[in-house]
Design a protein around this motif. Structure first.
Motif, PDB file in Angstrom:
ATOM      1  N   ALA A  50       0.817  -1.209   0.000  1.00 26.18           N
ATOM      2  CA  ALA A  50       0.000   0.000   0.000  1.00 26.18           C
ATOM      3  C   ALA A  50       0.852   1.261   0.000  1.00 26.18           C
ATOM      4  N   GLU A  51       1.980   1.182   0.649  1.00 27.05           N
ATOM      5  CA  GLU A  51       2.860   2.349   0.685  1.00 27.05           C
ATOM      6  C   GLU A  51       3.630   2.513  -0.621  1.00 27.05           C
ATOM      7  N   LYS A  52       3.759   1.429  -1.382  1.00 28.93           N
ATOM      8  CA  LYS A  52       4.485   1.485  -2.657  1.00 28.93           C
ATOM      9  C   LYS A  52       3.594   1.967  -3.798  1.00 28.93           C
ATOM     10  N   TYR A  53       2.309   1.549  -3.792  1.00 30.89           N
ATOM     11  CA  TYR A  53       1.405   1.862  -4.902  1.00 30.89           C
ATOM     12  C   TYR A  53       0.279   2.770  -4.418  1.00 30.89           C
ATOM     13  N   PRO A  54       0.080   3.915  -5.048  1.00 32.30           N
ATOM     14  CA  PRO A  54      -0.958   4.849  -4.605  1.00 32.30           C
ATOM     15  C   PRO A  54      -2.372   4.272  -4.631  1.00 32.30           C
ATOM     16  N   PHE A  55      -2.656   3.354  -5.566  1.00 29.58           N
ATOM     17  CA  PHE A  55      -4.020   2.841  -5.717  1.00 29.58           C
ATOM     18  C   PHE A  55      -4.266   1.564  -4.905  1.00 29.58           C
ATOM     19  N   ASN A  84      -2.272   4.065  10.423  1.00 33.62           N
ATOM     20  CA  ASN A  84      -1.616   4.464   9.183  1.00 33.62           C
ATOM     21  C   ASN A  84      -2.678   4.880   8.160  1.00 33.62           C
ATOM     22  N   PRO A  85      -2.506   6.013   7.480  1.00 31.34           N
ATOM     23  CA  PRO A  85      -3.521   6.485   6.526  1.00 31.34           C
ATOM     24  C   PRO A  85      -3.838   5.499   5.401  1.00 31.34           C
ATOM     25  N   LYS A  86      -2.909   4.610   5.052  1.00 28.80           N
ATOM     26  CA  LYS A  86      -3.169   3.645   3.988  1.00 28.80           C
ATOM     27  C   LYS A  86      -3.879   2.391   4.493  1.00 28.80           C
ATOM     28  N   VAL A  87      -4.093   2.279   5.796  1.00 24.05           N
ATOM     29  CA  VAL A  87      -4.861   1.155   6.358  1.00 24.05           C
ATOM     30  C   VAL A  87      -6.328   1.551   6.393  1.00 24.05           C
ATOM     31  N   VAL A  88      -7.157   0.786   5.679  1.00 30.12           N
ATOM     32  CA  VAL A  88      -8.574   1.153   5.544  1.00 30.12           C
ATOM     33  C   VAL A  88      -9.519   0.170   6.228  1.00 30.12           C
ATOM     34  N   ALA A  89      -8.976  -0.899   6.821  1.00 33.50           N
ATOM     35  CA  ALA A  89      -9.845  -1.878   7.486  1.00 33.50           C
ATOM     36  C   ALA A  89      -9.024  -2.773   8.396  1.00 33.50           C
ATOM     37  N   ILE A  90      -9.717  -3.417   9.319  1.00 31.94           N
ATOM     38  CA  ILE A  90      -9.133  -4.474  10.135  1.00 31.94           C
ATOM     39  C   ILE A  90      -9.618  -5.795   9.555  1.00 31.94           C
ATOM     40  N   GLY A  91      -8.688  -6.623   9.102  1.00 22.66           N
ATOM     41  CA  GLY A  91      -9.113  -7.885   8.509  1.00 22.66           C
ATOM     42  C   GLY A  91      -7.988  -8.585   7.763  1.00 22.66           C
ATOM     43  N   GLU A  92      -8.167  -9.862   7.423  1.00 23.89           N
ATOM     44  CA  GLU A  92      -9.451 -10.462   7.607  1.00 23.89           C
ATOM     45  C   GLU A  92      -9.515 -11.191   8.945  1.00 23.89           C
TER      46      GLU A  92
END
Length: 257
Positions: A50-55, A84-92
């Protein structure tokens, strides 16, 4: 654009061509990918991608089958990195009774603790539930996980169970299994569920759809899943892509740039 809500591109199945494959996504219409952690190691790898690729975005968490690795000490890594801003969920996270290990009490303990973490950091949860329908639903209800929401990954239960989750505001993750000839129950769920409750996923490298069943899966195969949803619901393909992308952005709280 296609929004891939659940993939594992850190998996060794992609070691030979990971960068080449990911670099092809944009021109193939894949706009966003959430890479899902299943262990502490894969959560670290998901965050690195996630930190390497913007999408690419990350979900971090420990799959029920891996919960024996968790301790109060190493659980702190999840807490520290969940912001971290690139973390969007807890899972799985969740319950898996298909296998005998780890003990169900261990699975339940860490499922509960990870749901509490999701609420603490105000992130949705990505739920894995296999052969554990009643316990999963009961624990989600008793923990009030609906306050942050989430996705029931690789949904495989009945229409009645689908209704219970939809009524709480959860989304159903629909992947390659929908295209299988023996997927009668899932097809009934997709026919029943409103489009506003469905998201696209692959679980790559697993569960490739027809006509690529048995091969390594990737987000490029989501076209087959979207086409099958369109067929079942009597919608055009572009509508399925548009609504599932809107749903994915809503649950993961990712604003279109």
């Amino acid at each position: 654009m296609i929004f891939e809500t659940h993939a594992h591109y850190d998996d060794e199945a992609f070691n030979d061509d990971r960068e080449e494959l990911i670099d092809s996504f944009s021109k193939e219409g894949i706009g966003c990918v959430v890479n899902i952690g299943a262990s502490l190691e894969s959560s670290r790898a998901s965050l690195a991608l996630a930190e390497k690729y913007p999408f690419i975005y990350a979900a971090i968490g420990v799959h029920p089958s891996e919960t024996a690795e968790l301790t109060e000490e190493n659980f702190t890594w999840l807490k520290e990195n969940a912001i971290n801003p690139k973390v969007v969920a807890i899972g799985e996270i969740g319950l898996d009774y298909y296998w005998d290990t780890p003990d169900r009490d261990i699975q339940k303990r860490w499922f509960l603790q990870q749901m509490e973490l999701a609420k603490e950091v105000n992130l949705p949860a990505v739920i894995h539930s296999r052969d554990a329908a009643e316990d999963t639903l009961r624990m989600i209800q008793s923990s009030n996980l609906a306050s942050v929401g989430g996705i029931i990954h690789c949904f495989s239960y009945s229409k009645e169970m689908a209704k219970a989750y939809i009524d709480m505001g959860f989304y159903l993750g629909i992947g390659g299994v929908l295209t299988f000839k023996n997927a009668k129950k899932l097809k009934e769920v997709v026919e029943y569920a409103p489009m506003e409750s469905l998201v696209l996923e692959t679980d790559s490298p697993y569960l490739a759809p027809e006509p690529n069943r048995g091969k390594r899966n990737s987000s490029l195969n989501l076209t087959y899943v979207a086409q099958k949803i369109a067929e079942i619901k009597g919608l055009d393909y572009e509508t399925v892509l548009k609504v599932t992308e809107q749903n994915a952005r809503a649950v993961y709280r990712i604003i279109e740039k």
